[in-house]
Enzyme design. Structure first.
Site, PDB file in Angstrom:
ATOM      1  N   ALA A 222       9.721   6.001   5.772  1.00  0.00           N
ATOM      2  CA  ALA A 222      10.442   5.131   6.711  1.00  0.00           C
ATOM      3  C   ALA A 222      10.198   3.664   6.364  1.00  0.00           C
ATOM      4  O   ALA A 222       9.054   3.267   6.134  1.00  0.00           O
ATOM      5  CB  ALA A 222       9.978   5.406   8.141  1.00  0.00           C
TER       6      ALA A 222
ATOM      7  N   LYS B 285     -12.789  -5.490  12.006  1.00  0.00           N
ATOM      8  CA  LYS B 285     -13.494  -4.522  11.154  1.00  0.00           C
ATOM      9  C   LYS B 285     -14.929  -4.313  11.655  1.00  0.00           C
ATOM     10  O   LYS B 285     -15.452  -3.197  11.592  1.00  0.00           O
ATOM     11  CB  LYS B 285     -13.481  -5.015   9.715  1.00  0.00           C
ATOM     12  CG  LYS B 285     -12.063  -5.032   9.133  1.00  0.00           C
ATOM     13  CD  LYS B 285     -12.011  -5.855   7.869  1.00  0.00           C
ATOM     14  CE  LYS B 285     -10.620  -5.857   7.272  1.00  0.00           C
ATOM     15  NZ  LYS B 285     -10.496  -6.838   6.175  1.00  0.00           N
TER      16      LYS B 285
ATOM     17  N   GLY C 116      -5.550  -4.963  -1.747  1.00  0.00           N
ATOM     18  CA  GLY C 116      -4.713  -4.669  -2.920  1.00  0.00           C
ATOM     19  C   GLY C 116      -4.052  -3.322  -2.729  1.00  0.00           C
ATOM     20  O   GLY C 116      -4.667  -2.393  -2.185  1.00  0.00           O
TER      21      GLY C 116
ATOM     22  N   VAL D 148       0.836  -1.209   0.000  1.00  0.00           N
ATOM     23  CA  VAL D 148       0.000   0.000   0.000  1.00  0.00           C
ATOM     24  C   VAL D 148       0.871   1.259   0.000  1.00  0.00           C
ATOM     25  O   VAL D 148       0.646   2.179  -0.791  1.00  0.00           O
ATOM     26  CB  VAL D 148      -0.947   0.015   1.221  1.00  0.00           C
ATOM     27  CG1 VAL D 148      -1.910   1.191   1.127  1.00  0.00           C
ATOM     28  CG2 VAL D 148      -1.722  -1.297   1.332  1.00  0.00           C
TER      29      VAL D 148
END
Ligand code: NAP
Length: 469
Positions: free
Chosen positions: A57, A217, A335, A28
């Site tokens: 980082a 979630k 994704g 990501v």
């Protein structure tokens, strides 16, 4: 005066600059860095601020990356990077050092954007409180259902409504596995192997198949929907490892599909809890007498339900609200690039607020609704059992349902003489598939226990909840 950029978008010449620190350049993070660099002019026009990527980082500066990014941006000193930033985007994952770095960012007054559902599941409530106390914004759209804009619609677009129920397919791995089982007739282990081969399941799939990821979630969705903070331990959680090909086939036969759903719903308080909860609550007017139950489990839904059409690794969230009625949000749940879209939505939204001023805090916890356990839920149930094929079996089973106050909606019987019958003419095996009317967890549990004590019962193969009928 305005200057026109390469895409034709207009950005004021006196645009202020916001320093953006990116923690992590994996699946990501690398895509977020690409968008920040490639679309800098578009983002400046949309936010009213230039978003300057001041550093990235990582653990290993020279690790191979999906995207070609300027080497001079990379650092292994995440802490120093955070201290000089206006916006910190945390895409490292894991609990530490992510948590410490987010806390450092909050202490320094930086806006924080993260996709770290694992951290939010464990430490979300304390992080939100620290951000609120410091007056900084902590956004996490990417933590639930990847690319799907679901948290902001619940938090902002439905802020004037009352959400009554949220049902989500929020884990792509389990949806892929159950969809494979449904379309090919595969057993769970074979469908999991296929998911691993195609990269939908991780080497250790436990968090997905045991429902833990969906539960994390579910806690986030419930917190925003019901203006009350829910932690992971408030979520009843059951994974999909015990779902068999035979369950899927029987469900299909009866017009259902099995999905792993995260369900958060507002329910009337059980009578005994009403007085105490009503007195203790200082929250939303009109919400007294209600609590919220949050649960994750394999669920039968009718094949005509919108969530039944969610195939493969896709995600979807079905929201029911008092005034809006039914809403459905659908898209890619994971994704690098799709998830980067959700992250960038948070970044642009936060940057706009930093440019315009005004309060950073937009979430409320004014609901303070009591958490209800799974016992408070009434739902329909599907029960699969194997019994001896002999006269009176159906009557005995039906009587036990009636004794426990559970009413049967449908009962199907398939007889397998070859599986049970022996040469002496002993009874064959009757596979029974029962769907009940709505019943409480306690009544259902008592019924199942009573049935399992019958000597004509070989095994109870499955007990699953049914929703959306
Ligand atoms: P990833 O590919 O494993 O990337 C992690 C990145 O963080 C790597 O660049 C790694 O550095 C860096 N990192 C890890 N530990 C570090 C440390 N101690 N110090 C410095 N850098 C460190 O992860 P991802 O798939 O991009 O996921 C990032 C976050 O987004 C996670 O919280 C995940 O749950 C969430 N998310 C991901 C998806 C998805 O589809 N991937 C979807 C929704 C949400 P190196 O490159 O040097 O190893």
């Amino acid at each position: 005066m305005t200057e026109r950029n390469t895409t034709g978008a207009a950005a004021p010449a006196d645009t202020k600059t916001l320093k953006v620190a990116l923690l992590g350049a994996g699946n990501v993070g690398a895509q977020v860095a690409r968008i920040l660099l490639e679309d800098a002019d578009v983002l400046a026009a949309r936010t009213g601020a230039r978003l300057e990527l001041v550093g990235i980082a990582v653990r290993t500066i020279d690790a191979p990356r999906e995207v070609d990014l300027p080497r001079e941006l990379f650092t292994t000193d995440a802490s120093a990077l955070v201290r000089g930033a206006d916006v910190v985007i945390e895409l490292m994952g894991g609990l530490e050092p992510a948590k410490t770095l987010i806390l450092e960012a909050i202490e320094h007054g930086a806006t924080v954007v993260t996709g770290n559902k694992a951290l939010l599941a464990v430490d979300g409530p304390s992080l939100y409180e620290k951000a609120d106390a410091a007056g900084v914004q902590l956004s996490y759209e990417a933590a639930v259902a990847g690319a799907i804009p679901i948290l902001r619609p619940i938090r902002d677009s439905l802020a004037g409504d009352k959400v009554t129920r949220v049902m989500g397919i929020v884990n792509g791995t389990t949806n892929f596995i159950l969809d494979q089982m449904d379309t090919t007739g595969a057993q769970f282990a074979d469908a999991l192997a296929e998911a691993t081969r195609l990269g939908y399941a991780e080497a250790d799939p436990t968090a997905d198949i045991e429902g833990h990821d969906a539960a994390a979630k579910g806690a986030i969705l419930a917190s925003l929907s019901f203006h009350t903070r829910f932690a992971l331990e408030d979520v009843h959680c059951q994974g999909i490892t015990s779902v068999t090909a035979s369950d899927i086939a029987a469900a299909k036969d009866a017009g259902f599909v099995i999905k792993l759903l995260a369900i958060a719903e507002k329910l009337p308080l059980p009578a005994a809890d009403k007085g105490a909860a009503g007195e203790a609550r200082q929250g939303d007017a009109g919400e007294s007498g209600y609590g919220v139950s949050v649960r994750v489990h394999p669920t039968l839904i009718p094949r005509s339900h919108p969530l039944a059409a969610v195939h493969g690794a896709f995600n979807a969230v079905f929201v029911e609200a008092e005034s809006a009625g039914e809403l459905m949000f659908y898209g890619r749940g994971a994704g690098g690039t799709p998830t980067a879209s959700a992250v960038m939505g948070d970044v642009v939204s936060a940057a706009r607020r930093m440019v315009l001023g005004g309060p950073g805090r937009t979430e409320t916890t004014a609901g303070v609704l009591p958490v209800l356990g799974i016992d408070a839920v009434t739902t329909q149930y599907y029960i699969g059992l194997d019994a001896a094929d002999q006269p009176g079996v159906l009557a005995k089973i039906s009587a036990l349902f009636a004794e426990n106050g559970v009413s049967i909606e449908t009962m199907r019987q398939t007889v397998h003489r070859e599986r049970g019958a022996d040469d002496d003419g002993a009874p064959g095996l009757a596979e029974l598939r029962i769907v009940t009317h709505r019943a409480s967890e306690a009544a259902l549990a008592a019924t199942v226990q009573a049935i399992s004590g019958l000597d004509i019962i070989n095994s109870i193969t499955s007990v699953l909840r049914v929703e959306g009928v």
